[in-house]
Design a protein around this motif. Structure first.
Motif, mmCIF file in Angstrom:
data_model
loop_
_atom_site.group_PDB
_atom_site.id
_atom_site.type_symbol
_atom_site.label_atom_id
_atom_site.label_comp_id
_atom_site.label_asym_id
_atom_site.label_seq_id
_atom_site.Cartn_x
_atom_site.Cartn_y
_atom_site.Cartn_z
ATOM 1 N N PHE A 185 -10.783 45.616 10.302
ATOM 2 C CA PHE A 185 -11.388 45.706 12.174
ATOM 3 C C PHE A 185 -12.474 44.984 12.068
ATOM 4 N N SER A 186 -12.929 44.306 10.034
ATOM 5 C CA SER A 186 -14.018 43.150 10.139
ATOM 6 C C SER A 186 -13.860 42.200 11.371
ATOM 7 N N ASN A 187 -13.488 41.627 11.365
ATOM 8 C CA ASN A 187 -13.388 40.477 12.978
ATOM 9 C C ASN A 187 -14.432 41.124 13.840
ATOM 10 N N TYR A 188 -14.240 42.444 14.714
ATOM 11 C CA TYR A 188 -14.466 42.889 15.413
ATOM 12 C C TYR A 188 -16.675 42.742 15.119
ATOM 13 N N ALA A 189 -15.893 43.591 13.636
ATOM 14 C CA ALA A 189 -17.628 44.907 13.495
ATOM 15 C C ALA A 189 -18.389 43.593 13.323
ATOM 16 N N ASN A 190 -17.112 42.574 13.192
ATOM 17 C CA ASN A 190 -18.895 40.955 12.313
ATOM 18 C C ASN A 190 -19.465 40.295 13.833
ATOM 19 N N VAL A 191 -18.398 40.046 14.661
ATOM 20 C CA VAL A 191 -19.093 40.330 16.455
ATOM 21 C C VAL A 191 -19.797 40.868 16.581
ATOM 22 N N LEU A 192 -19.343 42.066 17.136
ATOM 23 C CA LEU A 192 -20.428 43.409 16.639
ATOM 24 C C LEU A 192 -21.983 43.352 15.942
ATOM 25 N N GLN A 193 -21.931 42.664 14.668
ATOM 26 C CA GLN A 193 -23.072 42.691 14.043
ATOM 27 C C GLN A 193 -23.600 41.459 13.685
ATOM 28 N N ASN A 194 -23.019 40.556 14.972
ATOM 29 C CA ASN A 194 -23.580 39.154 15.176
ATOM 30 C C ASN A 194 -24.554 38.919 16.168
ATOM 31 N N PRO A 195 -26.360 39.151 16.045
ATOM 32 C CA PRO A 195 -27.485 39.262 16.853
ATOM 33 C C PRO A 195 -27.328 37.618 18.061
ATOM 34 N N SER A 196 -26.557 36.772 17.755
ATOM 35 C CA SER A 196 -25.905 35.630 18.351
ATOM 36 C C SER A 196 -25.566 36.284 20.424
ATOM 37 N N PHE A 197 -24.549 36.918 19.489
ATOM 38 C CA PHE A 197 -23.234 37.893 20.782
ATOM 39 C C PHE A 197 -24.772 38.875 21.722
ATOM 40 N N TRP A 198 -25.018 39.953 20.896
ATOM 41 C CA TRP A 198 -26.393 40.806 21.857
ATOM 42 C C TRP A 198 -26.841 39.390 21.913
ATOM 43 N N GLN A 199 -27.483 38.700 22.303
ATOM 44 C CA GLN A 199 -28.067 37.836 23.262
ATOM 45 C C GLN A 199 -27.270 36.852 24.227
ATOM 46 N N TYR A 200 -26.566 36.304 24.025
ATOM 47 C CA TYR A 200 -26.093 36.015 25.024
ATOM 48 C C TYR A 200 -25.234 37.396 25.761
ATOM 49 N N PHE A 201 -24.876 38.097 25.344
ATOM 50 C CA PHE A 201 -24.791 39.455 26.263
ATOM 51 C C PHE A 201 -25.665 39.666 26.886
#
Lengths: 287, 354
Positions: free
Chosen positions: A66-82
């Motif tokens: 589950f670490s791959n998904y967890a890493n993305v969800l903790q990635n601030p860039s992902f949320w900024q893009y979102f």
């Protein structure tokens, strides 16, 4: 239709079909597998490690990671893009729906000279693909309008290019509303603008939802215009996905996780609005 | 979708506005009388006409202004750029006439890109039309899980091209990608450079991925068109003992004609603008084997700062798209604008004969 006349034909075809039914289900299964295969592979790939993927590219997760998904969800860039994707899509949708219904109203329900010519302007607009104008658009927005790297700089041109289709879909919709409504409200002394606000707008909800959904999905998935206009923290999800996949090309599992999470909003939105999207596309085809 | 203008407007349009133009200022009273007869009506209707014009302007102006700023103006700018040598800053002064056009049209990269676009246009239709039609005909019956199937088939269309592209890029990795692995287990050796890295295969691979992405749209539109075909026709054909295949060939497919033709138009316009998928999968390579007109002009414009060349390419892309669209209208969609009754009746008879 009366069921009495239909039943003999149906019974006969039902008897004949059983053999071919298996074929139909078999073909359906193949189609489903080919359609969903790549998507599911991406989703499942996000639950594997790179070592697992390298050892057996076609395998299933084992053990699940589950670490791959967890890493993305903790990635601030992902949320900024979102966030950027969401704001740009909302702005685009709002402008398209408001300007579209306003333009469609007189084109549908006013009688005036040059009405068809005016409508033709929008129809011809369909023939101007955004790609044609992309380079000068980039120049105008960054140099002349000073809107480079802003939400509005992407939302406004997207709305402008979505407007012709919106008006073409909405006009027949508004025309179909019975004219008695209008006459009755005129008898009560309502002005045309009052009619627009109090009667036409509430009644055209479904039409507006349809064009709104199309505009939203179009903006959410857009790549070319954001690619030219947005930098750094202003990027949208498609840009983020493309960047992530080229910057972390060795981290296949991470790319799958990022890509999967980026596709979820569009898929959820689609499942919720499926009827509307299909209706809209049908409307576009039927005119 | 272009031909809507005339048929839809005619019936609905006539009545409301004629009454409203008059009715408004003198709401109740004038309803009974025609416009001119009211004493002093001339001035009042004049004012009403002005007011109506102001209202029309108010409603239509925002859309027109937005389209002028972001659609018309950029296209005019493209035309202007195309006759200058310009690096993207300062005023355009270095007028070169049509030299940019000559250089674009003599540039093999551009003419190849145009060829690639045309291959995608034709290839998409040749692949998706029969496949989409076959799947739609198969699904157009009462069967278990039909709703779910339709949803699933439509999923790739809703995904962003970028997301689909990134996933396929991973699937198509040479040797380690899942597709090469599956082929290897079947004893087939994938190309050493990968499907996307081999110039002879890259464009066809892109075409296959595009088919995966857009087949769902064809299926959904065809299924929607099939629902418009009357049950009666099928019953009549069944009573006459027509086989399933005869029914499809003589009734269903002909009646689906307008839907197929309009879908073809949408597909063509989309293929001419192809950018995202190519940019993600190959970036136009290997060795420019998959460039499209859009990747060409983005490359020239934003990477090499050859804005004159990009402008000329934009104008050429626009002309190509316009000519193809008009030709499609003229040769293919024209049949749909003819009155429908005669054709429908003839089809019905033909179907019943079968």
């Amino acid at each position: 239709m009366s069921t009495a006349t239909a039943s003999p034909a149906r019974r006969r075809s039902a008897g004949k079909v059983t053999g071919s039914k298996i074929v139909v289900y078999a073909i359906s299964l193949v189609v489903v597998a080919l359609t969903m295969g790549p998507v599911l592979y991406g989703v499942l790939g996000g639950f594997r490690t790179n070592a697992q993927i390298a050892a057996d590219p076609a395998g299933l997760p084992g053990p699940w990671v589950f670490s791959n998904y967890a890493n993305v969800l903790q990635n601030p860039s992902f949320w900024q893009y979102f966030l950027n994707s969401t704001i740009i899509a909302v702005l685009t949708t709002a402008v398209v729906v408001v300007f579209g219904i306003m333009a469609a109203y007189p084109l549908a329900r006013y009688q005036f000279k040059g009405r068809e010519a005016l409508f033709l302007v929008f129809v011809i607009g369909l023939l101007f693909p955004a790609t044609v104008a992309i380079v000068p658009l980039f120049i105008l927005i960054t140099q002349n309008f000073g809107m480079g790297n802003t939400w509005w700089g992407v939302a406004l041109p997207q709305a402008a290019f979505a407007l012709p289709m919106t008006v073409v879909i909405l006009r027949p919709f508004l025309m179909a509303l019975p004219k008695e409504l209008e006459e009755a409200s005129m008898l009560d002394g309502t002005s045309r603008i009052g009619f627009f606000w109090r009667i036409l707008l509430p009644l055209s909800g479904p039409g507006m939802v349809t064009v709104g959904v199309l505009a939203f999905v179009g903006s959410w998935n857009a790549y070319l215009l954001p690619l030219l206009l947005l930098r750094g923290d202003m990027k949208t999800l498609p840009l983020g996905v493309a960047d992530f996949s080229s910057e972390h090309s060795a981290d296949t599992a991470g790319v799958f996780a990022f890509t999967t999470l980026a596709m979820i909003p569009a898929l959820v939105f689609f499942l919720a609005m499926q009827k509307r999207i299909v209706n809209g596309l049908q409307g576009a085809v039927k005119g | 979708m272009i031909d809507v203008a005339d048929d839809v407007t005619a019936p609905a349009a006539a009545s409301p506005a004629t009454s409203t133009a008059v009715a408004e200022p003198v709401a109740r009273a004038s309803q009974a009388r025609p416009a001119g007869s009211a004493p002093g009506g001339r001035r009042k209707t004049g004012a009403a006409a002005w007011r109506k014009r102001a209202e029309i302007a108010f409603f239509v102006a925002p859309a027109l202004v937005l389209m002028f700023l972001f659609v018309i103006l950029p296209i005019l700018t493209a035309v202007q750029m195309s006759v200058y040598r310009w690096k993207g800053f300062g005023p355009m002064v270095d007028f070169v006439g049509l030299r940019n056009y000559v250089s674009v049209l003599n540039n093999n990269v551009f003419t190849d890109a145009l060829t690639h676009n045309l291959i995608i246009v034709v290839g998409s239709i040749l692949l998706q039309l029969p496949l989409g039609l076959a799947i739609a005909l198969l699904l157009n019956r009462k069967m278990w899980g039909q709703g779910l199937l339709r949803t699933i088939i439509f999923v790739p269309y809703v995904l962003a091209e970028v997301i689909a592209g990134v996933v396929w890029f991973q699937l198509l990795q040479p040797q380690y990608g899942v597709i090469d692995t599956i082929l290897a287990s079947l004893g087939i050796q994938g190309p050493p450079q990968g499907f996307l890295g081999t110039p002879d295969l890259a464009l066809w691979t892109v075409l296959v991925v595009l088919t995966w992405k857009y087949l769902g749209l064809a299926v959904i539109l065809f299924l929607a068109g099939l629902q418009g075909v009357s049950e009666d026709l099928y019953e009549a054909a069944a009573l006459d003992g027509a086989s399933w295949w005869q029914v499809q060939r003589k009734i269903t497919i002909p009646l689906l004609g307008p839907t197929m033709r309009t879908w073809g138009f949408l597909s063509m316009i989309g293929s001419l603008q192809l950018f995202d998928m190519v940019w993600i999968l190959t970036g136009g390579g290997p060795a420019n084997a998959t460039t499209t007109m859009a990747t060409f002009l983005v490359n020239e414009g934003t990477r090499r700062q050859n804005f004159g060349i990009a402008g000329a390419a934009s104008v050429i892309l626009f002309v190509v798209a316009l000519v193809l669209a008009l030709a499609y209208q003229y040769f293919i969609l024209r049949r749909d604008t003819q009155p429908d009754d005669g054709r429908g009746a003839r089809k019905k008879r033909k179907g019943a004969d079968a």
